[in-house]
Design a protein around this motif. Sequence first.
Motif, PDB file in Angstrom:
ATOM      1  N   GLU A 184       0.788  -1.068  -0.046  1.00  0.00           N
ATOM      2  CA  GLU A 184      -0.015  -0.065   0.073  1.00  0.00           C
ATOM      3  C   GLU A 184       0.987   1.301  -0.048  1.00  0.00           C
ATOM      4  O   GLU A 184       0.723   2.186  -0.748  1.00  0.00           O
ATOM      5  CB  GLU A 184      -0.934  -0.045   1.274  1.00  0.00           C
ATOM      6  N   LEU A 190      -2.984   5.947  -3.141  1.00  0.00           N
ATOM      7  CA  LEU A 190      -3.637   4.693  -2.150  1.00  0.00           C
ATOM      8  C   LEU A 190      -5.121   4.745  -2.434  1.00  0.00           C
ATOM      9  O   LEU A 190      -5.771   5.503  -2.816  1.00  0.00           O
ATOM     10  CB  LEU A 190      -3.212   5.655  -0.668  1.00  0.00           C
ATOM     11  N   LYS A 213     -11.993  -0.867  -0.128  1.00  0.00           N
ATOM     12  CA  LYS A 213     -10.615  -0.636   0.038  1.00  0.00           C
ATOM     13  C   LYS A 213     -10.385   0.604   0.737  1.00  0.00           C
ATOM     14  O   LYS A 213      -9.219   0.871   1.052  1.00  0.00           O
ATOM     15  CB  LYS A 213      -9.976  -0.546  -1.283  1.00  0.00           C
TER      16      LYS A 213
END
Length: 286
Positions: A184, A190, A213
């Motif tokens: 990540e 992101l 997510k």
Amino acid sequence: MKKRPVIAIMYDFDRTLCSEDMQNYAFIPDLDMTPQEFWSETTEFGEKENMEKVLAYMYMMVSKAEEKGIKFSKQYLRSLGTSIKYYKGVLTWFKRINDYGASLGLDVEHYIISSGVKDIIEGCEIAKEFKNIYACEYMFDANGDVVWPKIAINYTMKTQFVFRISKGVDRIHDDDMVNQRITEADRRVLYRNMIYLGDGITDVPCMRLVKDKGGKSIAVYPRGKKEKVAGLLRDKRVNYIALADYSENTELENIVKLQLEYIALLSKMEEKEKKQLNSVKPKEED
């Protein structure tokens, strides 16, 4: 120099930024057909041939254009984009959101993820606003004649572009990079810095993916059609629903700005934590 957080705002196109399917504005009138006639015939053809819906409409566009004597070229498709009419506020939306993001120390990028035709979108007035446009494409030969579907993107295939945008993998041909494991922290965007705007059931896989997510998904609806997307909110498939009005100070703009503020604040808090941690020297051993 400290790197600014990158924000990816992703949009479906048809009925998200404009109120109809892109073919309805100029292509179908060029065929001397109504949208109902074209789409009904396309559905009937797809069912008869047991063909995937996106490939069915791509085939029917070429077939009907040939019947009408229309040169189905890249130039013709791009010319269709000039006829598209957008929801209120769309033409000024991108600069307003970009400027607001910049005021918070964020770099905002916009992307299209659509089952429509890329060349039509590239011919439209707002095409310059997008870092990348992911949509269906035809391949043309040296004479400009269409020879094959180059890319066909249905509603489930849309999800791969969320991963591509996160990892910074732009080239469709590059399957290796998009399937590689990237932490990540090493991603270009992101997941929590993603916002997806769609209009309904065909956007659910992307909206649910972004929401799960850690990003935010927004289902937009035309005036008087709120119930069209209310079920998505009740079923927790999206974070928000909003009228498809992109004007200044609307609910949609306020939701997006609030999310940008949240991302900026979160980034500042994390930066502060890192500075605090780096300022603490390791304890000397006795």
